[in-house]
Design a protein around this motif. Structure first.
Motif, PDB file in Angstrom:
ATOM      1  N   ARG A  64       0.838  -1.208   0.000  1.00  0.00           N
ATOM      2  CA  ARG A  64       0.000   0.000   0.000  1.00  0.00           C
ATOM      3  C   ARG A  64       0.869   1.252   0.000  1.00  0.00           C
ATOM      4  NH1 ARG A  64      -3.429   3.419  -1.548  1.00  0.00           N
ATOM      5  NH2 ARG A  64      -4.332   4.800   0.008  1.00  0.00           N
ATOM      6  N   LEU A  65       1.948   1.237   0.764  1.00  0.00           N
ATOM      7  CA  LEU A  65       2.861   2.376   0.828  1.00  0.00           C
ATOM      8  C   LEU A  65       3.467   2.646  -0.547  1.00  0.00           C
ATOM      9  CD1 LEU A  65       5.442   2.755   3.747  1.00  0.00           C
ATOM     10  CD2 LEU A  65       5.637   3.914   1.568  1.00  0.00           C
ATOM     11  N   MET A  66       3.865   1.579  -1.242  1.00  0.00           N
ATOM     12  CA  MET A  66       4.437   1.752  -2.587  1.00  0.00           C
ATOM     13  C   MET A  66       3.397   2.326  -3.550  1.00  0.00           C
ATOM     14  SD  MET A  66       7.538   1.051  -2.246  1.00  0.00           S
ATOM     15  CE  MET A  66       7.519   1.374  -0.480  1.00  0.00           C
ATOM     16  N   GLU A  67       2.152   1.930  -3.391  1.00  0.00           N
ATOM     17  CA  GLU A  67       1.089   2.488  -4.233  1.00  0.00           C
ATOM     18  C   GLU A  67       0.930   3.984  -3.988  1.00  0.00           C
ATOM     19  OE1 GLU A  67      -2.199   0.040  -3.109  1.00  0.00           O
ATOM     20  OE2 GLU A  67      -1.642  -1.602  -4.479  1.00  0.00           O
ATOM     21  N   LEU A  68       1.045   4.403  -2.725  1.00  0.00           N
ATOM     22  CA  LEU A  68       0.967   5.829  -2.406  1.00  0.00           C
ATOM     23  C   LEU A  68       2.120   6.611  -3.031  1.00  0.00           C
ATOM     24  CD1 LEU A  68      -0.066   5.661   1.366  1.00  0.00           C
ATOM     25  CD2 LEU A  68      -1.454   6.555  -0.514  1.00  0.00           C
ATOM     26  N   LEU A  69       3.251   5.923  -3.249  1.00  0.00           N
ATOM     27  CA  LEU A  69       4.411   6.541  -3.899  1.00  0.00           C
ATOM     28  C   LEU A  69       4.396   6.292  -5.415  1.00  0.00           C
ATOM     29  CD1 LEU A  69       7.245   5.658  -1.330  1.00  0.00           C
ATOM     30  CD2 LEU A  69       5.720   7.640  -1.365  1.00  0.00           C
ATOM     31  N   ASP A  70       3.206   5.992  -5.935  1.00  0.00           N
ATOM     32  CA  ASP A  70       2.986   5.788  -7.378  1.00  0.00           C
ATOM     33  C   ASP A  70       3.814   4.625  -7.933  1.00  0.00           C
ATOM     34  OD1 ASP A  70       1.274   8.006  -7.303  1.00  0.00           O
ATOM     35  OD2 ASP A  70       2.911   9.396  -7.764  1.00  0.00           O
TER      36      ASP A  70
END
Length: 254
Positions: A64-70
């Motif tokens: 999820r964190l990586m998704e927030l960082l695109d």
């Protein structure tokens, strides 16, 4: 067990667990999603930062964190705007929250723009046979920008008695060779012989049962004791035994 028998036993467990199937249930699978050096480093560092608690939860939240960082962590960190930072606020993993994440992104930008990146800091401050002094220096650099006091607890400091489990795990990922497809071997300026075991409840308990560790607390002094004994088994790559200790504890309930 004699020392020779212990080495044979642990070497066999290393072969068993230092294997690509290890990735299936381990947070290291998150940086394995990337191929660019800086993306692997940053995703690995952030994943290791939140690597405590239930492993499934760690992995899900790191994804999820990586998704927030695109799904482009280095580009996001290098080029983010104030608006980009706002979307990070809802993130939470246990006591690590969106405000902590916002600072981590800003600090990593400072590190990559002004200090040559994460590897450069560890290379600059490495000890001859240990990276623990470099972890202390990393924390100083990491918090040189204005920050909330609460965020400091998310970067450990060996000089204050911490075993720094998560940063030592991150260093294992970056420095140990990638011959088995588990660790990355990206950081050529550091040597596997300098690494310390990511000491947690599992590896600590197994180490005590195998008489590799006597100290009861999992702290910096225990880490130094364990490091000394693992180096007697393999001075060039002592932290390969992390796989054996962790596997025996988590998967075999040793």
């Amino acid at each position: 067990m004699t020392k020779a028998e212990l080495k044979v036993f642990l070497d066999e467990k290393v072969v068993q667990y230092n294997h690509p199937k290890f990735l299936e249930d381990d947070p290291i699978q998150v940086p394995h999603q990337f191929s660019k050096k800086e993306d692997i480093e940053i995703s690995g560092f952030l994943t290791a930062t939140i690597a405590w608690g239930n492993r499934k939860s760690i992995i899900n939240n790191a994804i999820r964190l990586m998704e927030l960082l695109d799904n482009a962590p280095h580009d996001f960190i290098a080029n983010h705007s104030e608006t980009d930072l706002e979307k990070l606020l809802p993130f939470v993993h246990r006591t690590f929250n969106g405000m902590d994440l916002q600072y981590f992104v800003q600090s990593l930008k400072n590190i990559y723009h002004n200090h040559g990146g994460l590897e450069s800091i560890f290379a600059k401050y490495q000890g001859e046979d240990s990276l623990q002094p470099a972890i202390t220096e990393l924390k100083k650099v990491f918090f040189e920008l204005p920050h909330l006091q609460r965020t400091q607890k998310h970067v450990s400091d060996p000089i204050k008695g911490s075993a720094a489990k998560r940063i030592n795990m991150f260093l294992r990922w970056m420095v140990r060779d990638n011959s088995t497809g588990v660790d990355f071997g990206l950081w050529k300026s550091l040597n596997p012989s300098q690494l310390s075991c990511p000491l947690d409840v599992h590896s600590g308990n197994v180490a005590r049962k195998l008489k590799l560790l006597q100290r009861k607390q999992n702290d910096a002094k225990a880490l130094a004791e364990l490091d000394k004994n693992l180096r007697k088994l393999d001075s060039l790559d002592p932290v390969k035994y992390d796989f054996a200790l962790f596997g025996l504890g988590v998967f075999e309930k040793f």
